[in-house]
Structure formats: C-alpha cells, structure tokens
Design an enzyme around this catalytic site. Structure first.
Site, PDB file in Angstrom:
ATOM      1  N   ARG A   1      -2.543 -10.295   5.182  1.00 10.89           N
ATOM      2  CA  ARG A   1      -3.058 -10.416   3.811  1.00 10.89           C
ATOM      3  C   ARG A   1      -1.990  -9.867   2.872  1.00 10.89           C
ATOM      4  O   ARG A   1      -1.572  -8.719   3.008  1.00 10.89           O
ATOM      5  CB  ARG A   1      -4.362  -9.637   3.680  1.00 10.89           C
TER       6      ARG A   1
ATOM      7  N   LYS B   1       0.819  -1.214   0.000  1.00 11.33           N
ATOM      8  CA  LYS B   1       0.000   0.000   0.000  1.00 11.33           C
ATOM      9  C   LYS B   1       0.850   1.261   0.000  1.00 11.33           C
ATOM     10  O   LYS B   1       2.065   1.221   0.169  1.00 11.33           O
ATOM     11  CB  LYS B   1      -0.987  -0.042   1.172  1.00 11.33           C
TER      12      LYS B   1
END
Length: 279
Positions: A254, A219
């Site tokens: 994740r 991210k």
C-alpha cells in the site's frame, strides 16, 4: 487467490499495488491534496494509469492526534469521492474504514474491499464481505497509532497469533479465506524496532492461500531509518521497506507514490518471484 467483488488476485504470481487516496484535509502526508470529488477522481485515474491494482479511499485520518469522525460523518464525507470514481476505474476500489455502516454504504456505491484498521476481527464486517462478495482486510492494531503495545512473546509471535485467531473467526463467520487479507499493521502500536522486526521476519506471518498486506508507506519508522523528517520525501525508503516485505512474502503493498511502488515491485518480483519483464 484474493477475491474482491469481480476482481481476483492470484497469489504468488506478482505483487499487487494498492494506491492511497486520502479524501481528508488532515492526513499525515497528503491531507487536503485530493479533497474534492474532481481531485479524487483525477488522482485515482492517475494511480490506475501508473499501475495501481487497487485504489484505497479513506475519509478518516489515522495519523496521531487526528480528529476521529463518527460513522455518520465519515460516510457523509466519503460518499462524494466514491460516487466520483464509480464506473470510472478498472482497478478495484477499497474503502478504508472501521465502521460497518460506512463500509456497507461504500459497498453499495461500488467498493469491493473493506480495509479495516480497527485492530479487531469484526464479525459484522465479515458478514458484509460475505454478503457483497467483497475482500476484507484485517489489521493487527491493539492500541492505535499513538501508542506502542507491549509484546511479551515478541511482536512477530503476537502478530502471528492475531492472524491465526482472525483465520479461525473468518471460518466461523463463513467467510472464505480467499476473501480475507491480513495486515501486520506497520506503524500502528509498534515501536521502531517492532516495525523492522516484522519486515525482517515476515515469512512467519505468511499463510498458504491468504493474502498478506504490507503498508509502510512514508511512515515514521521509514523516516527514522532514513533520516528523512519530511514524510512526502520518504518514497525511496518506502520502496526499500516494501522490497524487503515482498521478499518475505507480501502479496500487496500500500503506497502513496504508485509510480515508485509499481516499479519497485516489478524489480522485486523479477528477483524473488522470477517474473519476466512486464509479467
């Protein structure tokens, strides 16, 4: 214990890895790479071989500026991928959706976890989880991936309050906490500093007997901290962030790169959970 269909994940014993399977043409990191049933199955099997405990399949990109599919469009898109992996995996299958109708279609097709990024506790999703014995992941996400929310009480306290509300609503819905997983929503509605603070103080977000998910893979805050602009090159930074999250109590991470995630989690487990090699 986190329960999802026939799967049971004892908490505190090890860190579980959720592999990302973006069945989309436009996801921020790997859009289009696995966008056929054959490619989706091949990637799912590879991630399972690399040690993934869960395969998370999503057909709606959540990257900033992405076109959001309606429920019917998302269901139509994702079903070929779910049919392709059905009966081929020993790992649990998760569906990444905020539409109850899509979630139910996926559960009927063999999925065992609902990964809901809507940012609300959805009682209809909870009832589906209860009906099918599925796991239900609830994410803190007040205003999406494109905006940063204001947190007058501080981001950690705000996320903690959201988690407490979710636990209360789950109890009211009759959903056992063993079927619930809480996700702090890294990268969603958070500033750069908010994301780092959540990881730094994650121990305040861990509740006894409830699974906690950390989903920071590739991210923007990883890119900002590492100086790496290309999202697909942020896996070392992702491992660092997830290691810190494991130290704070995360049960599930994740990740796009399952190989690195599994190796990083095993070392982190050896340090923080005192796990024996391959334990």
């Amino acid at each position: 214990m986190f329960k999802a269909g026939k799967h049971e994940f004892p908490l505190g014993k090890k860190t579980y890895v959720m592999g990302i399977l973006n069945y989309t043409p436009d996801s921020f990191s790997d859009g289009g790479l696995h966008f056929t049933p054959e490619a989706a199955l091949e990637h799912a099997l590879l991630m399972q071989e690399q040690g993934a405990d869960i395969i998370d399949i999503g057909a709606n990109s959540t990257r900033p500026g992405a076109k959001v599919l309606c429920a019917a469009e998302e269901t139509e898109r994702i079903m070929p991928a779910l049919e392709a992996v059905k009966g081929r995996l020993s790992a649990a299958v998760s569906v990444d959706t905020f539409y109850p109708s899509c979630a139910e279609a996926a559960l009927k097709a063999g999925a065992e976890i609902i990964n809901d990024v809507s940012g609300v506790f959805n009682s209809e999703m909870a009832q589906l989880a209860l009906k099918y014995g599925a796991g239900y992941i609830v994410m803190h996400n007040p205003c999406g991936a494109c905006e940063v929310a204001e947190y007058p009480k501080g981001v950690v306290e705000s996320v903690r309050e959201f988690f407490l509300d979710a636990l209360g609503l789950a109890a009211e819905s009759g959903l056992p906490k063993s079927n619930l997983c809480l996700d702090m929503g890294l990268g969603f509605s958070k500033s750069y500093e908010d994301n780092l603070e959540l990881i730094r103080d994650m121990q305040w977000l861990k509740f006894q007997g409830v699974a906690l998910l950390a989903a920071g893979s590739r991210k923007r805050f990883i890119g900002a901290a590492s100086g790496e602009e290309t999202s697909s090159k942020r896996d070392p930074g992702t491992v660092a962030a997830h290691t810190a999250a494991i130290a704070g109590g995360a049960d599930i991470i994740r990740a796009h790169d399952v190989f690195s995630a599994v190796q990083g989690a095993r070392v982190a487990d050896a340090i923080y959970r005192r796990c024996k090699p391959n334990g």
